[in-house]
Every structure is written in structure tokens, then in C-alpha cells.
Motif scaffolding. Structure first.
Motif, PDB file in Angstrom:
ATOM      1  N   PRO A 295     -40.656  54.363  79.155  1.00  0.00           N
ATOM      2  CA  PRO A 295     -41.553  53.993  78.006  1.00  0.00           C
ATOM      3  C   PRO A 295     -42.085  54.983  77.151  1.00  0.00           C
ATOM      4  O   PRO A 295     -41.853  56.126  77.483  1.00  0.00           O
ATOM      5  N   ARG A 297     -45.269  56.690  74.588  1.00  0.00           N
ATOM      6  CA  ARG A 297     -46.659  56.593  74.229  1.00  0.00           C
ATOM      7  C   ARG A 297     -46.890  57.449  72.793  1.00  0.00           C
ATOM      8  O   ARG A 297     -46.441  58.471  72.920  1.00  0.00           O
ATOM      9  N   ASP A 302     -43.127  58.949  77.197  1.00  0.00           N
ATOM     10  CA  ASP A 302     -44.427  59.125  77.992  1.00  0.00           C
ATOM     11  C   ASP A 302     -44.137  60.033  79.205  1.00  0.00           C
ATOM     12  O   ASP A 302     -43.295  59.714  80.030  1.00  0.00           O
ATOM     13  N   GLU A 582     -41.415  46.884  74.029  1.00  0.00           N
ATOM     14  CA  GLU A 582     -40.764  47.751  75.244  1.00  0.00           C
ATOM     15  C   GLU A 582     -40.730  49.210  74.843  1.00  0.00           C
ATOM     16  O   GLU A 582     -40.473  50.161  75.576  1.00  0.00           O
ATOM     17  N   GLY A 585     -44.697  50.200  73.560  1.00  0.00           N
ATOM     18  CA  GLY A 585     -45.984  49.839  74.621  1.00  0.00           C
ATOM     19  C   GLY A 585     -46.514  48.548  73.836  1.00  0.00           C
ATOM     20  O   GLY A 585     -46.869  48.539  72.607  1.00  0.00           O
ATOM     21  N   ASP A 586     -47.397  47.878  74.539  1.00  0.00           N
ATOM     22  CA  ASP A 586     -47.961  46.600  74.136  1.00  0.00           C
ATOM     23  C   ASP A 586     -49.054  47.094  73.219  1.00  0.00           C
ATOM     24  O   ASP A 586     -49.420  46.382  72.261  1.00  0.00           O
TER      25      ASP A 586
END
Length: 657
Positions: A295, A297, A302, A582, A585-586
Motif C-alpha cells: 500500500p 501512504r 508505505d 487500495e 489507502g482508505d
């Protein structure tokens, strides 16, 4: 004008203007006389070369041939087809124009264009010096030029000098990175299986498979030194013995069957990584399932997720082939934390989980010129930032500063190098590992070790994926780098223009959002790391993701090339991409949706086109986007055009659907 805050007054002296004016054929074909003069000069030169090869030979084509009916019929057909082709090509995308801000293409640098056209009639094939005695050396030199730009050692007298070669594009360069990483990872296991004595081979397969690149190269060097001390017959026997145990000989199935304690290694890459990684793993037989996408960030890899993945791999005794960082994603232009990735490699290698680090810099590789002094040293952050509003952020500077510690890099000269297509590049930090890719087993050991650096790679076909490759492309890359050395004072002035344009576009996007309040939400969803800028747009009063996406797709339909229409009906050309939860990030996805008034609850609803956000994407690589000489900002013109089209589309359809 808002987009030209620091522009000199029209007619005022611009120190970069003459330099910039000489680089390209130009949006208006302004430098046609220069290009034509170069082409005629070197075509005549080529003809003189042919005539003086053996001037005692008579002309094979008689002087009266042009009067023969068959000759004239052929010329007529040739002209007809070329005229038809020329007419058809007028429907091509106008990459040369500052009105094109879509995909990763722009005008071509004259040095590369002229060098390629000049070299084409010689038709060199850069697989060996027999087929390309001149251009194969230019390709090796071009690899060293790129190595210096990245911070790799480029002194061929050093045993650990870097090596690079050209490919058809970034995809093949990424394949080469996988090939080299796998060969280097598996070779210590083959040495164990072959029983080579007295070179401190690891005691078990797991340790041998996880040495890490530097230790693997050191082991290869010890094997070469040991082999050199053996009698010739013993040398040949040991070469055959080890070659029979190599993964390149056995294939994936038999290699891992012989070493049941080992699992097929994984590749760890950010979720924004190019699809070539999936293709490469399938091509090598490792399998798509071995690609683990990590994922993001803040639109970058990340680092904590990478750390968690490596800890899990250690617990599960799962080897890692490579960790990939992206230096300018093709969709968003963001820069991964390369420094954090190489730090993780060093840390986990000490713990016994070694792997390679590859940087996919297909897009952003040439931005490294902004970070290099003419002597090859790294520029300080404050020096790079001079004249920019925010570029580079400290974390972006740290990423570029860490390039010299990586194991290999992909760069695309046909992107931010402004060269014709068919010019990608693969560069590795230590050329000694490349011997493991040689098709001839002899190259693995002594012959490769003792050969002069340049002499070894004059048989380039031994090491590269291709069986034939254009020497004309090598000439184009090499000459461009010689005319425009890869540092901030020379080539770097070109990407500098593009980053300034990106900053102007970012400010323009914010102005557009303010101007359209109550009409539409417009925002730059994330600040650009390089020279790609995206816009998220949603009609005012709409909270549904699918409706917003449909509206942006309608906007994009007006910005895309349509071969059924004359090019001139388009004011500007742009592109689009999507943001997926995805990938970002949420939390980041919800932030972006909220910034344009979309209810996150409509994400992944049952409606069509609701699992991602459609956004406009703008590649700002044309150096004339901010035309100081004429007092024109094509960025401001585009922003104004986009605002008018948003208003017009909403007026035509007040209720978005």
C-alpha cells in the motif's frame, strides 16, 4: 499573467532563451532550416563514404536507370505510398505542441533526432562489434553517462564500475532487472551444489539464497580467483559442474525441486507499480502470484508496510528477490522513499534476508539531472530548491540522494530524455554481476573477469534480452548526452522548465477551484512530486461518485485525440487516470472524495464506475508551456479553457447523470 509570475518583460533578455530555442524542431517548425541543413550535410557525407569505400568499383546502378519505365513506375508507386502515409500521419497526436499535456510524450531533441537519422543508413546492429563496431561502444558509453547521473561509479578502472545498456523501453529494462536479481540470488546456491571448495560458500541453501547482492558479487569474485589458480582442464570441468546446477540451466521447477528448503522468491512493489512487473514475473516463470503489491501512504510506497512484509517473509522463511521503488509513477508522478527502501535492504540483509533494490525511474530518471553537479556530486537541498516554490520536498531530495545505493535502475530516454521511441535503459550499480547473464558459460568465470571493461561489452548480445538492437538509438542517446551533459547546469535546465510548469499548473488548478465555487468542485488531489499534475472535479451539489466520474469522462472525451476529426478542432489534449482505495489507502481516498463533495459511502456502491475516482492527468514536459518570449502561459489558457468547458457541459446538462 498569473502563470508567469517571474517572466521577464516581452523582449527582455532571457539567459536561457537562446539555449532553449536551439534544442527542438519547435512547435511551429521554427528550426526546420537547421534540421534540413544537418540532414543534407550528413546524407551527402554518407554518400561520399560509400563512393570512397572502393572507388575503383563501377556504379552498380547505371546513370540512365532513372529513365527506365520500370524505374519510373517504381518511383511513382513509392511517391504515392509516401504521400498517403504523410497525409495519414497528419492525424497523429501533436506531441510537439504546448497544447498537448496528455501522456508522456513531447517534441524531440534535435541532437538525438539528427544523430539517429544520420546513423540509420549505416544500419548497425548493437549485439556485437562485428555488426556495430562504432555504435556498440556508444551504447556502453551511454550506459556510463546514465550511471553518473544516478550516482553510480562510472570509472571503468574501478572493479565495481556500473554498467548500463539500452532497451526498447522501460518494460524490457524491468525484465532485465528481474533476470539479474534472480541470477545473482541463485548463483551461490549453484556453487554449493557444485561443491566448489575453498571459497567460503554458505553452509546451507537458505543462507546462500539470501546473501544479498554485495555478498553475492563478492562470492562470485572469490570463485573467479579460485578458478584462475586451477589448471585449464580443471577450470573447464568446474565451469561445467557449476553451470549444470544453475537456475538458468535447470529452470524453475528443477532448481526448486533440488532445493526443497527454498521457496520461489517474492517481488515487493508499490501498488502503483507499472504492469510490466506482472508481465516480467510471468515471463520469467516466477508467476504473477509472487508479486506482492504494497500500500501507499501519501501517494508513495508505505515504508512501514514494506517493513511489515519483510518481517512476515522472515517468519515464513519466504525469500525476497527484489524490492521495487518508483521514481515518478507513470500515473501520478510521485516519488517513492528510495532511501527507506535501501535502508530496509541493508538492515534485513544483516539479519539474513538479502534482496536487491531496483528503482523504476522510467519516468523520473532524468529528473536526477536537477540533483547533480557537473562533477557528478550531489547538490544540496537548498541549491536544488532555488527558484522553485516547493520542489523538491526534503523527502524527494532524500529519495534522489539514495539512488547511488540501489542495485539497479530503469530509465527511459524516450520519455523525459526527449528522444525517439525505442530508447529505454537498464543500469546496474556493479557490472561484475552482469557476467551471470551471459549466454556463454565461459563469461561467468575467468574470461569475463580478465577482459577489459569495454572489450567485454563489445559482445553486448551475450548479456541483453534482445537478439538484435538498433545502433541508431544508441547514437541518439550518446550524442544527446554529449551535447547536453547530465547535470543541473546543462540537461537539467530542461526538466527545470517542466517542474516550474507543474508548479504554475498547481497554482492554476487552485485558482480554477476558487473561480468555479458554486459551479463545480475542482482540486489538485495531491501535491505533485515532479511534473505530472492531476485534477479532481465534481459538479456542485453532486455527492455520488459514479455521477462525478461520468462527468469527468465527458470532459476527457473533449481532450482526447480523435482521428475522425481534424486536429485543429481540439484546443488542448489531456489524459485521465483513476484513484483507487487500495492504491491510496482508505483515509487518503476519503479525504480526496470529501474535498470535492463526494460522499465516501457511494464508493463501491452497486452502481457502475463507483469503485474508483476518475481524475484528469496532465504531463507537463513541453518546455514552451510557459512562453516567456511571447508572454503566453499555455497553462493559464488551458485552465481557462477547462473552466469554460465545465460551465458549458453543466449548462447543457444541469442535472448531472
Amino acid at each position: 499573467m498569473p502563470g508567469l509570475p517571474d517572466a521577464p518583460a516581452q523582449g527582455a533578455a532571457d539567459p536561457d532563451r537562446g539555449w532553449l530555442d536551439a534544442l527542438f524542431l519547435g512547435p511551429y517548425g521554427e528550426n526546420d532550416a537547421l534540421l534540413e541543413k544537418l540532414m543534407v550535410e550528413f546524407l551527402r557525407d554518407h554518400v561520399y563514404w560509400r563512393r570512397n569505400f572502393h572507388p575503383e568499383d563501377p556504379p552498380a546502378i547505371p546513370t540512365h536507370a532513372a529513365r527506365h519505365p520500370g524505374y519510373q513506375a517504381f518511383e511513382s508507386r513509392l511517391r504515392r505510398e509516401l504521400h498517403q502515409l504523410s497525409a495519414a500521419l497528419k492525424r497523429s497526436v501533436p506531441f510537439h505542441s504546448p497544447r498537448y499535456i496528455g501522456h508522456m510524450a513531447s517534441d524531440l531533441l534535435l541532437p538525438g533526432l539528427a544523430a539517429q537519422i544520420l546513423t540509420l543508413p549505416y544500419n548497425p546492429n548493437n549485439v556485437s562489434e562485428d555488426a556495430a563496431p562504432v555504435t556498440i561502444d556508444l551504447e556502453v558509453q551511454a550506459g556510463l553517462q546514465l550511471a553518473r547521473m544516478l550516482g553510480y561509479p562510472d570509472d571503468t578502472s574501478r572493479p565495481d564500475c556500473a554498467f548500463g545498456h539500452l532497451t526498447s523501453g522501460g518494460t524490457v529494462a524491468n525484465y532485465q532487472a528481474l533476470r539479474l536479481a534472480l541470477a545473482l540470488k541463485a548463483f551461490p546456491v549453484a556453487l554449493r551444489a557444485g561443491g566448489v571448495p575453498d571459497i567460503d560458500v554458505p553452509a546451507d541453501d537458505w543462507t546462500a539464497f539470501n546473501l544479498g547482492p554485495d555478498a553475492g558479487i563478492a562470492l562470485l569474485e572469490r570463485a573467479n580467483a579460485w578458478l584462475a589458480a586451477q589448471p585449464p582442464r580443471e577450470q573447464r570441468r568446474w565451469v561445467r559442474t557449476v553451470a549444470a546446477q544453475r537456475i538458468e540451466q535447470l529452470g524453475m521447477v528443477d532448481f526448486f525441486a533440488r532445493h526443497p528448503a527454498l521457496k520461489v522468491p517474492k517481488v515487493l512493489a508499490p501498488i502503483t507499480a507499472h504492469y510490466s512487473w506482472s508481465k516480467g514475473l510471468k515471463l520469467l516463470g516466477l508467476g504473477r502470484g509472487q508479486l506482492e503489491l504494497l500500500p501507499e501512504r501519501g501517494m508513495r510506497l508505505d515504508a512501514d508496510a514494506l517493513e511489515d512484509a519483510l518481517a512476515r517473509c522472515e517468519r515464513e522463511r519466504q525469500p525476497v528477490l527484489m524490492a521495487v521503488a518508483v521514481l515518478g509513477t507513470t500515473e501520478y508522478g510521485t516519488v517513492d522513499p528510495v532511501d527507506a527502501v535501501v535502508d530496509a535492504r541493508d538492515r534485513w540483509t544483516r539479519r539474513g534476508l538479502g534482496f536487491s533494490v531496483h528503482v523504476d525511474g522510467a519516468w523520473g530518471g532524468y529528473l536526477a539531472t536537477l540533483f547533480r553537479n557537473p562533477d557528478g556530486s550531489l547538490r544540496a537541498l537548498a541549491d536544488v530548491r532555488e527558484g522553485f516554490a516547493r520542489f523538491p520536498l526534503p523527502e524527494v531530495h532524500a529519495a534522489f540522494a539514495a539512488l547511488g545505493r540501489t542495485d539497479s535502475v530503469t530509465v527511459d530516454p524516450h520519455k523525459l530524455g526527449y528522444l525517439p521511441y525505442g530508447a529505454g535503459a537498464f543500469i546496474c550499480r556493479d557490472h561484475r554481476a552482469v557476467a551471470l547473464l551471459a549466454e556463454s558459460a565461459d563469461y561467468v568465470f575467468q574470461d569475463a573477469r580478465d577482459a577489459d571493461y569495454h572489450a567485454r561489452y563489445r559482445q553486448l548480445g551475450q548479456f541483453v534480452p534482445e537478439g538484435s538492437k538498433s545502433g541508431a538509438i544508441a547514437a541518439a542517446v550518446y550524442v544527446t548526452h554529449k551535447v547536453l551533459p547530465l547535470d543541473h547546469a546543462n540537461f537539467g535546465r530542461l526538466p527545470r522548465q517542466t517542474v516550474l510548469a507543474a508548479e504554475a499548473f498547481h497554482a492554476g488548478g487552485e485558482r480554477l477551484g476558487a473561480a468555479l465555487q458554486g459551479v463545480a468542485h475542482v482540486t489538485v488531489p495531491f501535491a505533485p512530486d515532479s511534473n505530472l499534475v492531476c485534477l479532481a472535479i465534481n459538479p456542485a451539489g453532486n455527492a455520488d461518485l459514479a455521477v462525478a466520474n461520468a462527468f469527468v469522462r465527458r470532459l476527457h472525451d473533449e481532450l482526447r485525440a480523435d482521428p475522425r476529426q481534424p486536429l485543429q478542432v481540439k484546443q488542448f489534449f489531456g489524459s485521465m487516470t483513476t484513484l483507487r482505495p487500495e492504491a491510496v489507502g482508505d483515509a487518503e481516498m476519503h479525504r480526496i472524495l470529501a474535498s470535492i463533495g463526494i460522499d465516501p459511502a457511494t464508493l463501491d456502491s452497486d452502481g457502475d464506475d463507483s469503485d474508483r475516482l476518475v481524475i484528469l492527468r496532465h504531463t507537463l514536459m513541453n518546455p514552451y508551456l510557459l512562453d516567456h518570449a511571447n508572454g503566453i502561459s499555455y497553462i493559464d489558457q488551458y485552465i481557462d479553457h477547462l473552466g469554460r468547458r465545465i460551465r458549458a457541459l453543466l449548462a447543457a446538462s444541469p442535472e448531472p447523470a
